[in-house]
Design a protein around this motif. Sequence first.
Motif, PDB file in Angstrom:
ATOM      1  N   VAL A 278    -157.668-153.706 -30.749  1.00  0.00           N
ATOM      2  CA  VAL A 278    -156.718-153.957 -29.671  1.00  0.00           C
ATOM      3  C   VAL A 278    -157.119-155.225 -28.925  1.00  0.00           C
ATOM      4  CG1 VAL A 278    -155.887-153.127 -27.433  1.00  0.00           C
ATOM      5  CG2 VAL A 278    -155.954-151.565 -29.381  1.00  0.00           C
ATOM      6  N   ALA A 279    -158.405-155.356 -28.629  1.00  0.00           N
ATOM      7  CA  ALA A 279    -158.888-156.544 -27.918  1.00  0.00           C
ATOM      8  C   ALA A 279    -158.682-157.813 -28.735  1.00  0.00           C
ATOM      9  CB  ALA A 279    -160.365-156.372 -27.577  1.00  0.00           C
ATOM     10  N   GLU A 280    -158.760-157.691 -30.061  1.00  0.00           N
ATOM     11  CA  GLU A 280    -158.554-158.843 -30.936  1.00  0.00           C
ATOM     12  C   GLU A 280    -157.075-159.168 -31.127  1.00  0.00           C
ATOM     13  OE1 GLU A 280    -160.500-157.837 -34.564  1.00  0.00           O
ATOM     14  OE2 GLU A 280    -162.529-157.944 -33.715  1.00  0.00           O
ATOM     15  N   GLY A 281    -156.197-158.286 -30.625  1.00  0.00           N
ATOM     16  CA  GLY A 281    -154.764-158.489 -30.802  1.00  0.00           C
ATOM     17  C   GLY A 281    -154.258-158.075 -32.166  1.00  0.00           C
ATOM     18  N   VAL A 282    -155.041-157.290 -32.902  1.00  0.00           N
ATOM     19  CA  VAL A 282    -154.662-156.850 -34.243  1.00  0.00           C
ATOM     20  C   VAL A 282    -153.892-155.531 -34.202  1.00  0.00           C
ATOM     21  CG1 VAL A 282    -155.549-156.122 -36.497  1.00  0.00           C
ATOM     22  CG2 VAL A 282    -156.597-158.068 -35.303  1.00  0.00           C
ATOM     23  N   ALA A 283    -154.354-154.595 -33.404  1.00  0.00           N
ATOM     24  CA  ALA A 283    -153.706-153.284 -33.285  1.00  0.00           C
ATOM     25  C   ALA A 283    -152.703-153.315 -32.133  1.00  0.00           C
ATOM     26  CB  ALA A 283    -154.744-152.189 -33.051  1.00  0.00           C
ATOM     27  N   HIS A 284    -151.482-152.894 -32.432  1.00  0.00           N
ATOM     28  CA  HIS A 284    -150.412-152.880 -31.425  1.00  0.00           C
ATOM     29  C   HIS A 284    -149.771-151.494 -31.382  1.00  0.00           C
ATOM     30  CE1 HIS A 284    -150.786-157.248 -31.378  1.00  0.00           C
ATOM     31  NE2 HIS A 284    -150.705-157.221 -32.694  1.00  0.00           N
ATOM     32  N   ASN A 285    -150.570-150.480 -31.282  1.00  0.00           N
ATOM     33  CA  ASN A 285    -150.093-149.114 -31.419  1.00  0.00           C
ATOM     34  C   ASN A 285    -150.828-148.244 -30.408  1.00  0.00           C
ATOM     35  OD1 ASN A 285    -149.692-146.367 -32.580  1.00  0.00           O
ATOM     36  ND2 ASN A 285    -148.815-147.485 -34.295  1.00  0.00           N
ATOM     37  N   PRO A 286    -150.141-147.298 -29.757  1.00  0.00           N
ATOM     38  CA  PRO A 286    -150.827-146.434 -28.793  1.00  0.00           C
ATOM     39  C   PRO A 286    -151.663-145.339 -29.445  1.00  0.00           C
ATOM     40  CG  PRO A 286    -148.543-145.805 -28.955  1.00  0.00           C
ATOM     41  CD  PRO A 286    -148.686-147.045 -29.784  1.00  0.00           C
ATOM     42  N   CYS A 287    -151.597-145.245 -30.764  1.00  0.00           N
ATOM     43  CA  CYS A 287    -152.335-144.204 -31.482  1.00  0.00           C
ATOM     44  C   CYS A 287    -153.288-144.837 -32.488  1.00  0.00           C
ATOM     45  CB  CYS A 287    -151.371-143.274 -32.222  1.00  0.00           C
ATOM     46  SG  CYS A 287    -150.078-142.540 -31.178  1.00  0.00           S
ATOM     47  N   TYR A 288    -154.317-144.108 -32.860  1.00  0.00           N
ATOM     48  CA  TYR A 288    -155.226-144.552 -33.904  1.00  0.00           C
ATOM     49  C   TYR A 288    -155.607-143.364 -34.768  1.00  0.00           C
ATOM     50  CZ  TYR A 288    -158.862-142.841 -30.636  1.00  0.00           C
ATOM     51  OH  TYR A 288    -159.627-142.077 -29.786  1.00  0.00           O
ATOM     52  N   PHE A 289    -156.208-143.657 -35.938  1.00  0.00           N
ATOM     53  CA  PHE A 289    -156.494-142.619 -36.920  1.00  0.00           C
ATOM     54  C   PHE A 289    -157.986-142.557 -37.235  1.00  0.00           C
ATOM     55  CE2 PHE A 289    -152.235-144.296 -38.376  1.00  0.00           C
ATOM     56  CZ  PHE A 289    -151.493-143.262 -37.834  1.00  0.00           C
ATOM     57  N   ALA A 290    -158.392-141.398 -37.730  1.00  0.00           N
ATOM     58  CA  ALA A 290    -159.751-141.210 -38.224  1.00  0.00           C
ATOM     59  C   ALA A 290    -159.705-140.186 -39.344  1.00  0.00           C
ATOM     60  CB  ALA A 290    -160.678-140.731 -37.101  1.00  0.00           C
ATOM     61  N   MET A 291    -160.687-140.252 -40.221  1.00  0.00           N
ATOM     62  CA  MET A 291    -160.818-139.256 -41.288  1.00  0.00           C
ATOM     63  C   MET A 291    -162.285-138.927 -41.480  1.00  0.00           C
ATOM     64  SD  MET A 291    -159.549-139.272 -45.265  1.00  0.00           S
ATOM     65  CE  MET A 291    -160.006-137.913 -46.349  1.00  0.00           C
ATOM     66  N   ASP A 292    -162.561-137.648 -41.650  1.00  0.00           N
ATOM     67  CA  ASP A 292    -163.922-137.177 -41.918  1.00  0.00           C
ATOM     68  C   ASP A 292    -163.953-136.636 -43.345  1.00  0.00           C
ATOM     69  OD1 ASP A 292    -166.380-135.993 -42.088  1.00  0.00           O
ATOM     70  OD2 ASP A 292    -166.219-134.835 -40.237  1.00  0.00           O
ATOM     71  N   ALA A 293    -164.360-137.486 -44.290  1.00  0.00           N
ATOM     72  CA  ALA A 293    -164.347-137.100 -45.697  1.00  0.00           C
ATOM     73  C   ALA A 293    -165.526-136.218 -46.080  1.00  0.00           C
ATOM     74  CB  ALA A 293    -164.326-138.344 -46.576  1.00  0.00           C
ATOM     75  N   THR A 294    -166.386-135.857 -45.097  1.00  0.00           N
ATOM     76  CA  THR A 294    -167.474-134.927 -45.402  1.00  0.00           C
ATOM     77  C   THR A 294    -167.022-133.473 -45.235  1.00  0.00           C
ATOM     78  OG1 THR A 294    -168.425-134.654 -43.161  1.00  0.00           O
ATOM     79  CG2 THR A 294    -169.048-136.637 -44.403  1.00  0.00           C
ATOM     80  N   ARG A 295    -165.858-133.262 -44.685  1.00  0.00           N
ATOM     81  CA  ARG A 295    -165.383-131.893 -44.453  1.00  0.00           C
ATOM     82  C   ARG A 295    -164.801-131.296 -45.735  1.00  0.00           C
ATOM     83  NH1 ARG A 295    -164.027-129.691 -39.305  1.00  0.00           N
ATOM     84  NH2 ARG A 295    -164.841-130.950 -37.592  1.00  0.00           N
ATOM     85  N   PRO A 296    -164.770-129.967 -45.824  1.00  0.00           N
ATOM     86  CA  PRO A 296    -164.219-129.317 -47.024  1.00  0.00           C
ATOM     87  C   PRO A 296    -162.702-129.425 -47.089  1.00  0.00           C
ATOM     88  CG  PRO A 296    -164.864-127.659 -45.416  1.00  0.00           C
ATOM     89  CD  PRO A 296    -165.349-128.982 -44.883  1.00  0.00           C
ATOM     90  N   ASN A 297    -162.200-129.251 -48.303  1.00  0.00           N
ATOM     91  CA  ASN A 297    -160.772-129.326 -48.551  1.00  0.00           C
ATOM     92  C   ASN A 297    -160.025-128.094 -48.047  1.00  0.00           C
ATOM     93  OD1 ASN A 297    -158.410-130.509 -49.955  1.00  0.00           O
ATOM     94  ND2 ASN A 297    -158.614-128.737 -51.287  1.00  0.00           N
ATOM     95  N   THR A 298    -160.761-126.993 -47.863  1.00  0.00           N
ATOM     96  CA  THR A 298    -160.138-125.725 -47.464  1.00  0.00           C
ATOM     97  C   THR A 298    -160.882-125.133 -46.280  1.00  0.00           C
ATOM     98  OG1 THR A 298    -159.643-125.331 -49.806  1.00  0.00           O
ATOM     99  CG2 THR A 298    -159.321-123.494 -48.298  1.00  0.00           C
ATOM    100  N   GLU A 299    -160.131-124.653 -45.304  1.00  0.00           N
ATOM    101  CA  GLU A 299    -160.755-124.017 -44.149  1.00  0.00           C
ATOM    102  C   GLU A 299    -161.050-122.542 -44.453  1.00  0.00           C
ATOM    103  OE1 GLU A 299    -158.354-124.796 -40.706  1.00  0.00           O
ATOM    104  OE2 GLU A 299    -158.802-126.944 -40.737  1.00  0.00           O
ATOM    105  N   GLU A 300    -161.781-121.890 -43.576  1.00  0.00           N
ATOM    106  CA  GLU A 300    -162.217-120.517 -43.819  1.00  0.00           C
ATOM    107  C   GLU A 300    -161.052-119.552 -43.973  1.00  0.00           C
ATOM    108  OE1 GLU A 300    -164.969-119.341 -40.830  1.00  0.00           O
ATOM    109  OE2 GLU A 300    -166.537-120.744 -41.480  1.00  0.00           O
ATOM    110  N   ASP A 301    -159.909-119.860 -43.356  1.00  0.00           N
ATOM    111  CA  ASP A 301    -158.756-118.973 -43.474  1.00  0.00           C
ATOM    112  C   ASP A 301    -157.922-119.271 -44.719  1.00  0.00           C
ATOM    113  OD1 ASP A 301    -157.623-121.389 -42.811  1.00  0.00           O
ATOM    114  OD2 ASP A 301    -156.670-120.707 -40.958  1.00  0.00           O
ATOM    115  N   GLY A 302    -158.391-120.184 -45.560  1.00  0.00           N
ATOM    116  CA  GLY A 302    -157.686-120.494 -46.790  1.00  0.00           C
ATOM    117  C   GLY A 302    -156.665-121.607 -46.675  1.00  0.00           C
ATOM    118  N   GLU A 303    -156.414-122.083 -45.465  1.00  0.00           N
ATOM    119  CA  GLU A 303    -155.468-123.171 -45.269  1.00  0.00           C
ATOM    120  C   GLU A 303    -156.122-124.509 -45.622  1.00  0.00           C
ATOM    121  OE1 GLU A 303    -152.160-122.987 -44.273  1.00  0.00           O
ATOM    122  OE2 GLU A 303    -152.508-120.855 -44.662  1.00  0.00           O
TER     123      GLU A 303
END
Length: 315
Positions: free
Chosen positions: A57-82
Amino acid sequence: MGAALGLLGALAMPPARAEDTPVGQAPDWLAPHIGEGAGQIAPPVLARARALYRRKVAEGVAHNPCYFAMDATRPNTEEDGEPGRRFYMICEAARTFQAMPAGHGAGRRLEGLADFANGRECARHFGNAQDSELTAGGAYVTAETKASFKGYYQAAPGQDVPLLRPFVQFEGEGETANARQRAIGGHAAVTLKGLCRRPDRRSPYADADGYVIQGTLVDYTGGRSNGCTSWSPADAAVIGAAVKDAPTTLYIYPEAADIAAVAHGEAGAYWNAACLHTIGSPVYWPQAALAPLIAQYRRDHPPPPPRPLPLCAAR
């Protein structure tokens, strides 16, 4: 409808200012969403995602009120099966937080040379080599969105519709600088299987001989990908709308240094406990080490001559 209305409200707000909250201090409303439980974001992942967003944002590259993140160390399935929610959309100005399922890179098994294939549940192998099909952690910025025609599928008896899958291109830096070269981005986790050709000269997607591709729609939400980030069709629509004409940042954890720290047992190094128990120790495959192996495998296993798809059975 609620998610869509929340998104519209968030997009109407300006990007968060760097002085709103100290970089290392998340706002109070985010506190319930921070942690290692289901639907939460781990503190180091959030800290890096916020720092990247504020820098862009400070560099003038991001012009969006939202941002994203991903944690690829987490499992594909939660304990409830979802499906495991490990991709995050955070809109600090609107005080909204969404955790969504996302796929990790499948990797490959190169017979006689190297095995860096990932299981469906947890990712052990990471890397940034061309054609590796691995997830590369680090900093990204969303770029253009383009839709590609995959073929037709039968949405209902007698109703064939085209699958036009939007793709959000990512631009990387550092270890992820070859994101465009690798065609790394985000898209809905849908594809067509069992492809065949059927005649349809009226279709704008017909080839020179008047045939179109036909297949069966497959939704692989939360499954493995070719190195891209994949989302459910519904989540992909929300994300696509959010980044249209408004680039933002995506931080994917882990980076190469994080993988080395966990592999060496360094104190304080973060990894999801359930997946660490499953994989034993993570591995990072740098491009310099993996690219020659992929090139050698390609030389040893040249692709067969191209053959046309079979004709579809009469319906």
